[in-house]
Motif scaffolding. Structure first.
Motif, PDB file in Angstrom:
ATOM      1  N   VAL A  62       0.865  -1.182   0.000  1.00 52.16           N
ATOM      2  CA  VAL A  62       0.000   0.000   0.000  1.00 52.16           C
ATOM      3  C   VAL A  62       0.899   1.229   0.000  1.00 52.16           C
ATOM      4  CG1 VAL A  62      -1.894   1.202   1.130  1.00 52.16           C
ATOM      5  CG2 VAL A  62      -1.694  -1.279   1.363  1.00 52.16           C
ATOM      6  N   MET A  63       0.779   2.042  -1.042  1.00 47.78           N
ATOM      7  CA  MET A  63       1.642   3.205  -1.180  1.00 47.78           C
ATOM      8  C   MET A  63       1.113   4.411  -0.409  1.00 47.78           C
ATOM      9  SD  MET A  63       4.209   2.162  -2.970  1.00 47.78           S
ATOM     10  CE  MET A  63       4.050   0.744  -1.881  1.00 47.78           C
ATOM     11  N   HIS A  64       1.951   5.441  -0.311  1.00 52.93           N
ATOM     12  CA  HIS A  64       1.625   6.647   0.435  1.00 52.93           C
ATOM     13  C   HIS A  64       0.332   7.297  -0.052  1.00 52.93           C
ATOM     14  CE1 HIS A  64       2.699  11.024   1.617  1.00 52.93           C
ATOM     15  NE2 HIS A  64       2.057  10.444   2.593  1.00 52.93           N
ATOM     16  N   GLU A  65       0.166   7.405  -1.387  1.00 48.07           N
ATOM     17  CA  GLU A  65      -1.026   8.035  -1.958  1.00 48.07           C
ATOM     18  C   GLU A  65      -2.281   7.309  -1.517  1.00 48.07           C
ATOM     19  OE1 GLU A  65      -3.617  10.234  -4.678  1.00 48.07           O
ATOM     20  OE2 GLU A  65      -1.790  10.635  -3.563  1.00 48.07           O
ATOM     21  N   THR A  66      -2.230   5.973  -1.504  1.00 48.96           N
ATOM     22  CA  THR A  66      -3.394   5.175  -1.101  1.00 48.96           C
ATOM     23  C   THR A  66      -3.705   5.376   0.382  1.00 48.96           C
ATOM     24  OG1 THR A  66      -2.834   3.514  -2.763  1.00 48.96           O
ATOM     25  CG2 THR A  66      -4.361   2.845  -1.031  1.00 48.96           C
ATOM     26  N   LEU A  67      -2.685   5.383   1.209  1.00 43.31           N
ATOM     27  CA  LEU A  67      -2.894   5.581   2.639  1.00 43.31           C
ATOM     28  C   LEU A  67      -3.494   6.947   2.937  1.00 43.31           C
ATOM     29  CD1 LEU A  67       0.376   4.039   4.122  1.00 43.31           C
ATOM     30  CD2 LEU A  67      -1.927   3.099   4.312  1.00 43.31           C
ATOM     31  N   SER A  68      -3.034   7.979   2.200  1.00 37.79           N
ATOM     32  CA  SER A  68      -3.501   9.332   2.474  1.00 37.79           C
ATOM     33  C   SER A  68      -4.931   9.568   2.028  1.00 37.79           C
ATOM     34  CB  SER A  68      -2.574  10.353   1.796  1.00 37.79           C
ATOM     35  OG  SER A  68      -2.650  10.250   0.382  1.00 37.79           O
ATOM     36  N   ARG A  69      -5.413   8.767   1.074  1.00 38.04           N
ATOM     37  CA  ARG A  69      -6.756   8.973   0.526  1.00 38.04           C
ATOM     38  C   ARG A  69      -7.800   8.011   1.072  1.00 38.04           C
ATOM     39  NH1 ARG A  69      -8.089  11.568  -4.389  1.00 38.04           N
ATOM     40  NH2 ARG A  69      -6.399  12.810  -5.261  1.00 38.04           N
ATOM     41  N   SER A  70      -7.394   7.011   1.814  1.00 37.02           N
ATOM     42  CA  SER A  70      -8.336   5.954   2.185  1.00 37.02           C
ATOM     43  C   SER A  70      -8.330   5.658   3.673  1.00 37.02           C
ATOM     44  CB  SER A  70      -8.000   4.670   1.408  1.00 37.02           C
ATOM     45  OG  SER A  70      -6.828   4.072   1.944  1.00 37.02           O
ATOM     46  N   SER A  71      -9.265   4.802   4.054  1.00 37.22           N
ATOM     47  CA  SER A  71      -9.387   4.420   5.462  1.00 37.22           C
ATOM     48  C   SER A  71      -8.338   3.397   5.872  1.00 37.22           C
ATOM     49  CB  SER A  71     -10.785   3.843   5.722  1.00 37.22           C
ATOM     50  OG  SER A  71     -10.979   2.657   4.972  1.00 37.22           O
ATOM     51  N   LEU A  72      -7.522   2.916   4.935  1.00 35.39           N
ATOM     52  CA  LEU A  72      -6.483   1.951   5.293  1.00 35.39           C
ATOM     53  C   LEU A  72      -5.455   2.559   6.249  1.00 35.39           C
ATOM     54  CD1 LEU A  72      -5.633  -0.144   2.097  1.00 35.39           C
ATOM     55  CD2 LEU A  72      -6.895  -0.834   4.135  1.00 35.39           C
ATOM     56  N   ALA A  73      -5.383   3.889   6.275  1.00 31.80           N
ATOM     57  CA  ALA A  73      -4.482   4.554   7.218  1.00 31.80           C
ATOM     58  C   ALA A  73      -4.879   4.239   8.656  1.00 31.80           C
ATOM     59  CB  ALA A  73      -4.491   6.058   6.976  1.00 31.80           C
ATOM     60  N   GLU A  74      -6.173   3.917   8.865  1.00 33.40           N
ATOM     61  CA  GLU A  74      -6.672   3.621  10.211  1.00 33.40           C
ATOM     62  C   GLU A  74      -6.792   2.115  10.472  1.00 33.40           C
ATOM     63  OE1 GLU A  74      -7.202   6.233  12.129  1.00 33.40           O
ATOM     64  OE2 GLU A  74      -6.803   7.633  10.478  1.00 33.40           O
ATOM     65  N   LYS A 173     -20.702   1.684  12.042  1.00 32.91           N
ATOM     66  CA  LYS A 173     -21.558   2.434  12.974  1.00 32.91           C
ATOM     67  C   LYS A 173     -21.286   3.925  12.817  1.00 32.91           C
ATOM     68  CE  LYS A 173     -18.254   1.706  16.746  1.00 32.91           C
ATOM     69  NZ  LYS A 173     -17.249   1.110  15.858  1.00 32.91           N
ATOM     70  N   GLU A 174     -22.101   4.725  13.475  1.00 33.75           N
ATOM     71  CA  GLU A 174     -21.968   6.173  13.381  1.00 33.75           C
ATOM     72  C   GLU A 174     -20.566   6.621  13.805  1.00 33.75           C
ATOM     73  OE1 GLU A 174     -24.357  10.108  15.050  1.00 33.75           O
ATOM     74  OE2 GLU A 174     -25.392   8.174  14.854  1.00 33.75           O
ATOM     75  N   GLY A 175     -19.953   7.455  12.972  1.00 33.86           N
ATOM     76  CA  GLY A 175     -18.608   7.942  13.238  1.00 33.86           C
ATOM     77  C   GLY A 175     -17.520   7.193  12.507  1.00 33.86           C
ATOM     78  N   ASP A 176     -17.847   6.025  11.932  1.00 34.44           N
ATOM     79  CA  ASP A 176     -16.850   5.249  11.195  1.00 34.44           C
ATOM     80  C   ASP A 176     -16.498   5.911   9.866  1.00 34.44           C
ATOM     81  OD1 ASP A 176     -16.669   3.400  13.186  1.00 34.44           O
ATOM     82  OD2 ASP A 176     -17.782   1.811  12.146  1.00 34.44           O
ATOM     83  N   ILE A 177     -15.254   5.697   9.434  1.00 25.43           N
ATOM     84  CA  ILE A 177     -14.768   6.224   8.158  1.00 25.43           C
ATOM     85  C   ILE A 177     -14.914   5.153   7.084  1.00 25.43           C
ATOM     86  CG2 ILE A 177     -12.793   7.231   6.941  1.00 25.43           C
ATOM     87  CD1 ILE A 177     -13.841   8.938   9.228  1.00 25.43           C
ATOM     88  N   VAL A 178     -15.407   5.538   5.916  1.00 25.81           N
ATOM     89  CA  VAL A 178     -15.576   4.596   4.807  1.00 25.81           C
ATOM     90  C   VAL A 178     -14.908   5.156   3.553  1.00 25.81           C
ATOM     91  CG1 VAL A 178     -17.689   3.520   5.662  1.00 25.81           C
ATOM     92  CG2 VAL A 178     -17.845   5.595   4.272  1.00 25.81           C
ATOM     93  N   ASN A 179     -14.434   4.247   2.694  1.00 22.03           N
ATOM     94  CA  ASN A 179     -13.849   4.642   1.419  1.00 22.03           C
ATOM     95  C   ASN A 179     -14.946   4.916   0.402  1.00 22.03           C
ATOM     96  OD1 ASN A 179     -11.156   4.267   2.268  1.00 22.03           O
ATOM     97  ND2 ASN A 179     -11.292   2.072   1.873  1.00 22.03           N
TER      98      ASN A 179
END
Length: 227
Positions: A62-74, A173-179
């Motif tokens: 997983v590259m930097h661009e993907t991590l910065s744009r998606s929920s995979l960072a979390e 659930k409420e508050g979760d981050i989604v792609n």
């Protein structure tokens, strides 16, 4: 290319993080059938390349661009993820055109049951909302869904119990981050209708400036031919 029809739920077995990248090991079964190193698998809607195969798992960078744009960072060890193999040329097109290139993330602002459906309200930034239209398609964590309602800074989808139970929506659930990935057709139509301006976007070279002219494709033209 993908269709947004999730094949199975996998689990992140390990995350090896670098300074600006990561290597994921994800347990799976169905999506490994016939998969080779170099093939693409959508992980929560993100197109990742298989770099290593194990008996019941695969690895992907997983590259930097993907991590910065998606929920995979979390993402953490043990997180469940939606998985879909790239569409086969002779496969059924059950969802819509999904590139696996996430446009950004949204936040679940509400969740409620409505008879046999479950409604999710998702807040998103203006650059996402500009392409969201009622009854149009959007990809949420890799799931092809129909937009049921649109407001200024959020949209709602209504999911049937089967979709919820077979995807990570069951745990959202409420508050979760989604792609989120917008319908790519809308982006192409916008590109055809509006020529990028050199002064504001810097996309047209100086040598092309004198030859730049507005597209002749209009909304009436698209409507005439069924778009």
């Amino acid at each position: 290319m993908f269709t947004g029809i999730v094949e199975e739920i996998g689990k992140i077995e390990s995350i090896s993080r670098g300074r600006n990248s990561a290597v994921l090991t994800i347990s799976a079964e169905k999506v490994l059938r016939g998969t080779k190193i170099g093939d693409s698998i959508a992980v929560n809607g993100i197109c990742l390349t298989v770099t290593k195969l194990m008996n019941n798992a695969f690895q992907a960078d997983v590259m930097h661009e993907t991590l910065s744009r998606s929920s995979l960072a979390e993402a953490v060890k043990g997180s469940e993820v939606n998985l879909e193999r790239a569409m086969a040329a002779d496969g059924r097109f059950g969802g819509h055109i999904v590139a696996g290139h996430v446009d950004g993330t949204g936040t679940i602002a509400g969740k409620k049951k409505d008879d046999n459906a479950i409604w999710y309200k998702i807040e998103a930034s203006p650059h996402i909302m500009r392409y969201v239209v009622e009854k149009g398609s959007i990809t949420v964590d890799g799931i092809s869904l129909t937009v049921a309602k649109v407001e200024d800074n959020n949209f709602s989808i209504s999911a049937i119990p089967h979709t919820v139970s077979q995807t990570v929506l069951k745990d959202r659930k409420e508050g979760d981050i989604v792609n989120l990935e917008n319908d790519i057709i809308g982006k192409y139509v916008e590109k055809l209708l509006y020529v990028q301006d050199e002064e504001t976007n810097g996309l047209i070279g100086a040598r092309q400036k004198d030859n730049t002219k507005k597209s002749t494709i209009t909304k009436d033209f698209l409507a005439k031919y069924g778009y």
